[in-house]
Design an enzyme around this catalytic site. Sequence first.
Site, PDB file in Angstrom:
ATOM      1  N   HIS A   1      -0.891   3.534  -0.896  1.00 33.91           N
ATOM      2  CA  HIS A   1      -0.975   3.289   0.547  1.00 33.91           C
ATOM      3  C   HIS A   1      -0.165   2.056   0.893  1.00 33.91           C
ATOM      4  O   HIS A   1       0.030   1.181   0.067  1.00 33.91           O
ATOM      5  CB  HIS A   1      -2.429   3.120   1.012  1.00 33.91           C
ATOM      6  CG  HIS A   1      -3.200   2.091   0.241  1.00 33.91           C
ATOM      7  ND1 HIS A   1      -3.756   2.369  -0.993  1.00 33.91           N
ATOM      8  CD2 HIS A   1      -3.491   0.807   0.501  1.00 33.91           C
ATOM      9  CE1 HIS A   1      -4.363   1.291  -1.443  1.00 33.91           C
ATOM     10  NE2 HIS A   1      -4.213   0.315  -0.566  1.00 33.91           N
TER      11      HIS A   1
ATOM     12  N   HIS B   1       0.021  -1.061   3.740  1.00 33.32           N
ATOM     13  CA  HIS B   1      -0.674  -1.763   4.821  1.00 33.32           C
ATOM     14  C   HIS B   1       0.332  -2.126   5.913  1.00 33.32           C
ATOM     15  O   HIS B   1       1.396  -2.686   5.615  1.00 33.32           O
ATOM     16  CB  HIS B   1      -1.272  -3.077   4.315  1.00 33.32           C
ATOM     17  CG  HIS B   1      -2.351  -2.914   3.285  1.00 33.32           C
ATOM     18  ND1 HIS B   1      -3.687  -2.991   3.597  1.00 33.32           N
ATOM     19  CD2 HIS B   1      -2.283  -2.698   1.952  1.00 33.32           C
ATOM     20  CE1 HIS B   1      -4.398  -2.835   2.491  1.00 33.32           C
ATOM     21  NE2 HIS B   1      -3.575  -2.655   1.471  1.00 33.32           N
TER      22      HIS B   1
END
Length: 134
Positions: free
Chosen positions: A99, A101
Amino acid sequence: MADCIFCKIANGEIPAATLYEDDDFRVILDLGPGSKGHSLVLPKAHYANLYEMPDELLGKAMAVAKKAGDALVKGLGADGLNLIQNNGLAAGQTVFHFHMHLIPRYEGKDEVIGWTPGTLTDGDKEEILAKVKI
Ligand code: 5GP
Ligand code: ZN
């Protein structure tokens, strides 16, 4: 991956506040935001970290980050944006599904990121350039 929370969120099995979705990605609000609008870019397919991500999907992830980051900054009146991506426990990774941010930054607020600059010595430079082969 059966037990991966981000697989379930990315594929809609667990609801999350979704800013954007396409065939490959979902962009959601982080539950523990470092600033207003802190979001996560999640691929729908499971890859544990940066190194497992196919290059083509990484390119798409960066394009999604650009689009979503721009919308966050404009929509929320932010002054800047940090893009952070952690790999490994030592780097602060807590969820082992790749992922990115997206962290909007506001002048005078939210000191969520930073380090105390050290010094790049001649010895360090020599050692690093000798050891790291790309
Ligand atoms: P990491 O430390 O692995 O780079 O980041 C994991 C991030 O996921 C953290 O910022 C944390 O707040 C967020 N997070 C963990 N579980 C959930 C969840 O179930 N939903 C959402 N929206 N964010 C989560
Ligand atoms: Zn996963």
